[in-house]
Motif scaffolding. Structure first.
Motif, PDB file in Angstrom:
ATOM      1  N   VAL A 143       1.028  -9.844  -8.283  1.00  0.00           N
ATOM      2  CA  VAL A 143       1.913  -8.908  -7.586  1.00  0.00           C
ATOM      3  C   VAL A 143       1.217  -8.222  -6.414  1.00  0.00           C
ATOM      4  O   VAL A 143       1.874  -7.621  -5.560  1.00  0.00           O
ATOM      5  N   ALA A 144      -0.118  -8.283  -6.364  1.00  0.00           N
ATOM      6  CA  ALA A 144      -0.849  -7.704  -5.230  1.00  0.00           C
ATOM      7  C   ALA A 144      -2.243  -8.299  -5.182  1.00  0.00           C
ATOM      8  O   ALA A 144      -2.782  -8.759  -6.194  1.00  0.00           O
ATOM      9  N   ARG A 145      -2.803  -8.277  -3.969  1.00  0.00           N
ATOM     10  CA  ARG A 145      -4.135  -8.842  -3.766  1.00  0.00           C
ATOM     11  C   ARG A 145      -4.838  -8.055  -2.664  1.00  0.00           C
ATOM     12  O   ARG A 145      -4.225  -7.652  -1.676  1.00  0.00           O
ATOM     13  N   PHE A 146      -6.145  -7.859  -2.853  1.00  0.00           N
ATOM     14  CA  PHE A 146      -6.976  -7.243  -1.834  1.00  0.00           C
ATOM     15  C   PHE A 146      -8.117  -8.196  -1.531  1.00  0.00           C
ATOM     16  O   PHE A 146      -8.701  -8.785  -2.439  1.00  0.00           O
ATOM     17  N   LEU A 193       0.505  -6.589 -24.543  1.00  0.00           N
ATOM     18  CA  LEU A 193       1.122  -7.245 -23.387  1.00  0.00           C
ATOM     19  C   LEU A 193       1.426  -6.172 -22.352  1.00  0.00           C
ATOM     20  O   LEU A 193       2.002  -5.133 -22.683  1.00  0.00           O
ATOM     21  N   THR A 194       1.008  -6.415 -21.118  1.00  0.00           N
ATOM     22  CA  THR A 194       1.312  -5.485 -20.022  1.00  0.00           C
ATOM     23  C   THR A 194       2.075  -6.232 -18.939  1.00  0.00           C
ATOM     24  O   THR A 194       1.678  -7.331 -18.535  1.00  0.00           O
ATOM     25  N   GLN A 195       3.165  -5.622 -18.467  1.00  0.00           N
ATOM     26  CA  GLN A 195       3.862  -6.136 -17.287  1.00  0.00           C
ATOM     27  C   GLN A 195       3.619  -5.170 -16.140  1.00  0.00           C
ATOM     28  O   GLN A 195       3.675  -3.939 -16.325  1.00  0.00           O
ATOM     29  N   LEU A 196       3.320  -5.711 -14.955  1.00  0.00           N
ATOM     30  CA  LEU A 196       3.011  -4.904 -13.779  1.00  0.00           C
ATOM     31  C   LEU A 196       3.974  -5.278 -12.661  1.00  0.00           C
ATOM     32  O   LEU A 196       4.273  -6.462 -12.453  1.00  0.00           O
ATOM     33  N   THR A 197       4.455  -4.279 -11.934  1.00  0.00           N
ATOM     34  CA  THR A 197       5.403  -4.558 -10.846  1.00  0.00           C
ATOM     35  C   THR A 197       5.351  -3.448  -9.804  1.00  0.00           C
ATOM     36  O   THR A 197       4.901  -2.334 -10.080  1.00  0.00           O
ATOM     37  N   PHE A 198       5.809  -3.774  -8.608  1.00  0.00           N
ATOM     38  CA  PHE A 198       6.037  -2.771  -7.566  1.00  0.00           C
ATOM     39  C   PHE A 198       7.531  -2.578  -7.335  1.00  0.00           C
ATOM     40  O   PHE A 198       7.927  -1.803  -6.467  1.00  0.00           O
ATOM     41  N   ASP A 199       8.351  -3.290  -8.094  1.00  0.00           N
ATOM     42  CA  ASP A 199       9.802  -3.166  -7.961  1.00  0.00           C
ATOM     43  C   ASP A 199      10.309  -1.930  -8.694  1.00  0.00           C
ATOM     44  O   ASP A 199       9.614  -1.346  -9.517  1.00  0.00           O
ATOM     45  N   HIS A 222       0.803  -1.210   0.000  1.00  0.00           N
ATOM     46  CA  HIS A 222       0.000   0.000   0.000  1.00  0.00           C
ATOM     47  C   HIS A 222       0.844   1.272   0.000  1.00  0.00           C
ATOM     48  O   HIS A 222       0.346   2.332  -0.323  1.00  0.00           O
ATOM     49  N   THR A 223       2.127   1.185   0.334  1.00  0.00           N
ATOM     50  CA  THR A 223       2.955   2.396   0.323  1.00  0.00           C
ATOM     51  C   THR A 223       3.863   2.450  -0.901  1.00  0.00           C
ATOM     52  O   THR A 223       4.661   3.359  -1.038  1.00  0.00           O
ATOM     53  N   ARG A 224       3.757   1.457  -1.777  1.00  0.00           N
ATOM     54  CA  ARG A 224       4.638   1.405  -2.932  1.00  0.00           C
ATOM     55  C   ARG A 224       3.859   1.719  -4.204  1.00  0.00           C
ATOM     56  O   ARG A 224       2.638   1.569  -4.254  1.00  0.00           O
ATOM     57  N   ILE A 225       4.580   2.130  -5.219  1.00  0.00           N
ATOM     58  CA  ILE A 225       3.932   2.578  -6.450  1.00  0.00           C
ATOM     59  C   ILE A 225       3.934   1.455  -7.479  1.00  0.00           C
ATOM     60  O   ILE A 225       4.960   0.839  -7.751  1.00  0.00           O
ATOM     61  N   ILE A 226       2.736   1.223  -8.050  1.00  0.00           N
ATOM     62  CA  ILE A 226       2.654   0.235  -9.107  1.00  0.00           C
ATOM     63  C   ILE A 226       3.183   0.839 -10.407  1.00  0.00           C
ATOM     64  O   ILE A 226       2.940   2.016 -10.711  1.00  0.00           O
ATOM     65  N   ARG A 227       3.966   0.053 -11.136  1.00  0.00           N
ATOM     66  CA  ARG A 227       4.526   0.495 -12.410  1.00  0.00           C
ATOM     67  C   ARG A 227       4.111  -0.489 -13.481  1.00  0.00           C
ATOM     68  O   ARG A 227       4.147  -1.708 -13.259  1.00  0.00           O
ATOM     69  N   THR A 228       3.708   0.041 -14.639  1.00  0.00           N
ATOM     70  CA  THR A 228       3.253  -0.842 -15.712  1.00  0.00           C
ATOM     71  C   THR A 228       3.831  -0.404 -17.047  1.00  0.00           C
ATOM     72  O   THR A 228       4.030   0.787 -17.301  1.00  0.00           O
ATOM     73  N   LEU A 229       4.067  -1.397 -17.894  1.00  0.00           N
ATOM     74  CA  LEU A 229       4.508  -1.165 -19.273  1.00  0.00           C
ATOM     75  C   LEU A 229       3.589  -1.965 -20.184  1.00  0.00           C
ATOM     76  O   LEU A 229       3.437  -3.182 -20.015  1.00  0.00           O
ATOM     77  N   THR A 230       2.939  -1.280 -21.136  1.00  0.00           N
ATOM     78  CA  THR A 230       2.074  -1.945 -22.114  1.00  0.00           C
ATOM     79  C   THR A 230       2.656  -1.755 -23.504  1.00  0.00           C
ATOM     80  O   THR A 230       2.932  -0.620 -23.918  1.00  0.00           O
ATOM     81  N   VAL A 231       2.844  -2.872 -24.217  1.00  0.00           N
ATOM     82  CA  VAL A 231       3.410  -2.832 -25.574  1.00  0.00           C
ATOM     83  C   VAL A 231       2.504  -3.631 -26.507  1.00  0.00           C
ATOM     84  O   VAL A 231       1.818  -4.566 -26.082  1.00  0.00           O
ATOM     85  N   PRO A 232       2.468  -3.264 -27.793  1.00  0.00           N
ATOM     86  CA  PRO A 232       1.627  -4.009 -28.731  1.00  0.00           C
ATOM     87  C   PRO A 232       2.198  -5.389 -29.042  1.00  0.00           C
ATOM     88  O   PRO A 232       3.413  -5.592 -29.027  1.00  0.00           O
ATOM     89  N   LEU A 233       1.314  -6.325 -29.295  1.00  0.00           N
ATOM     90  CA  LEU A 233       1.678  -7.644 -29.796  1.00  0.00           C
ATOM     91  C   LEU A 233       1.090  -7.798 -31.194  1.00  0.00           C
ATOM     92  O   LEU A 233       0.140  -7.101 -31.558  1.00  0.00           O
TER      93      LEU A 233
END
Length: 440
Positions: free
Chosen positions: A51-54, A123-129, A6-17
């Motif tokens: 990478v996360a669950r609520f 394609l989207t990759q999601l991370t908090f790293d 909850h204190t970290r920022i989600i980062r995402t990259l979406t690229v075409p396939l």
């Protein structure tokens, strides 16, 4: 209630396939038993990893999930080269039918999402790293998940699956229907939806990926869903939001396609005559439409619902169906989110009854069943507020390596006959039974 990162920022990259590289469409990605899935025809979203669950329970579960998700995406670092609904940050979700259920409602943020719609693929990759996200890295992560399937180990096939009674025997369930009809005749309520469950024990193991692939291919007009062991193919859209446009598909009124066997003339004409020509079926359908449009009206500037339902043809049944479209109004400067709309709409008359409060109390008294996620909202949402949420019907919960609990329900009105309602549940069990390799 739990949350993660909850204190970290989600980062995402979406690229075409290249959509042409996947001739089977999204169903060709259904290779893992833990896959997250929302597909119709060849389009939709498939998710791998987490990478996360609520999680939440209780009457505020939709609003708590909405707050959590908005908090996640508020400061998200998003790189999106595609820019359509379902790109960028995405969560898949499944919610308990009842506010009194012990079953945990959940939103799951996957590590990888593959999406397809309107001839586009991405394609989207999601991370908090904090590691740099790159197209090469995202493609490598997809290959890692996709090429390492988690299917059940090979076992000698052909051993008999066993079906057993769920919470109520058939006789007791028909008695519950009769009690429901008696309550309706007192004027206490207009409609009641009663569900029942059966348990399949599979000696060769439950393979979620295979179940989803079969449903996606055979029930192309339905939305095939998979979230945390909840699998199915629903014909009913609770709410779909794209920008300021909301749409729903309402079903009420069912006819088993086997009833047309041996009947002269066109099967579809038979369905139209029996469904559209039935006062009972039309009344049940009108109640469902009225329920949805009344609940959606406060959020809408304009709404369009066809006065005449159409016949939805599925491999197992025909339904009376209506599509509703609404332009969403701004409430306090914001268009309502998917989850805010679900909070207002669920449960509809199509899965509970009317009046909702009376029907809900009677369901708890007569069913002897915690529906868990059955008949609850299931689907996905993105950071822009777009999303698709079906009602988890024609589905099952994989409870263990070889145990699957199937659910089906029927709308009960004054003219309902318990034996006919029981037969309807078996027609509705058929998609899941067939996908499990069980003849019905």
């Amino acid at each position: 209630m739990t949350s993660a990162f909850h204190t970290r920022i989600i980062r995402t990259l979406t690229v075409p396939l290249d959509a042409d590289s996947f001739p089977g469409g999204l169903p060709s990605f259904l290779v893992r038993n833990d896959v997250l899935c929302w597909t119709r025809r060849e389009a939709g979203l498939v998710g791998f990893g987490e990478v996360a669950r609520f999680t939440a329970t209780g009457p505020e579960r939709f609003l708590e999930a909405d707050i959590w998700w908005r908090h996640q995406v508020l400061e998200a670092d998003v790189t999106d080269a595609v820019g359509c609904p379902g790109t960028g940050p995405v969560a898949f979700g499944s919610f308990a039918f009842s506010k009194a259920s012990a079953h945990e409602s959940r939103l799951i943020v996957p590590e990888i999402v593959v999406g397809m719609r309107d001839g586009k693929a991405w394609l989207t990759q999601l991370t908090f790293d904090d590691d740099e996200l790159t197209e090469a890295g995202a493609r490598a992560a997809l290959r890692r998940w996709w090429e390492a399937p988690s299917s059940s180990p090979e076992q000698p096939a052909g051993r008999e699956a066993k079906l057993s009674t769920g919470s109520l025997s058939e006789t007791d369930w028909m008695a519950a229907v009769a009690k429901g009809v008696a309550e309706i005749r007192t004027g206490a309520l207009e409609k009641l939806v009663l569900a029942r469950d059966i348990v399949a024990t599979l000696p060769d193991g439950a393979n979620a990926a295979e179940i989803l692939r079969q449903l996606a291919v055979r029930y192309r007009e339905c939305w095939t869903y998979g979230v945390d062991g909840l699998v199915g193919a629903t014909p009913e859209m609770l709410i779909q939001v794209e920008g300021r446009t909301a749409q729903a598909r309402v079903l009420a009124g069912t006819l088993d396609r086997r009833d047309a066997e041996g009947i002269a003339g066109s099967p579809l004409e038979f369905a139209e005559r029996v469904l559209a020509g039935s006062e009972k079926q039309r009344h049940e359908h009108d109640i469902a439409i009225q329920s949805l449009t009344t609940q959606l009206a406060p959020f809408s500037e304009a709404m369009n619902a066809h006065s005449e339902p159409f016949i939805l043809e599925l491999p197992n049944v025909w339904h009376l169906a209506s599509d509703v479209k609404a332009e969403l109004a701004e409430v306090e400067g914001h268009v309502p989110t998917c989850l805010a709309l679900i909070n207002a709409l669920h449960p509809t008359a199509a899965v509970c009854g009317t009046p909702t409060t009376v029907a809900g109390a009677l369901i708890r008294k007569l069913e002897h069943l915690d529906r868990g996620p059955y008949a609850g909202p299931v689907g996905w949402l993105d950071a822009a507020g777009n999303g698709e949420w079906g009602i988890a019907l024609r589905g099952a919960v994989i409870e263990g390596p070889d145990t699957v609990r199937l659910y089906a329900g029927c709308g009960v009105v004054e003219g309902s006959v318990p034996e006919a309602e029981l037969a309807e549940t078996w027609a509705k069990f058929r998609p899941m039974l067939e996908s499990l390799g069980i003849s019905s």
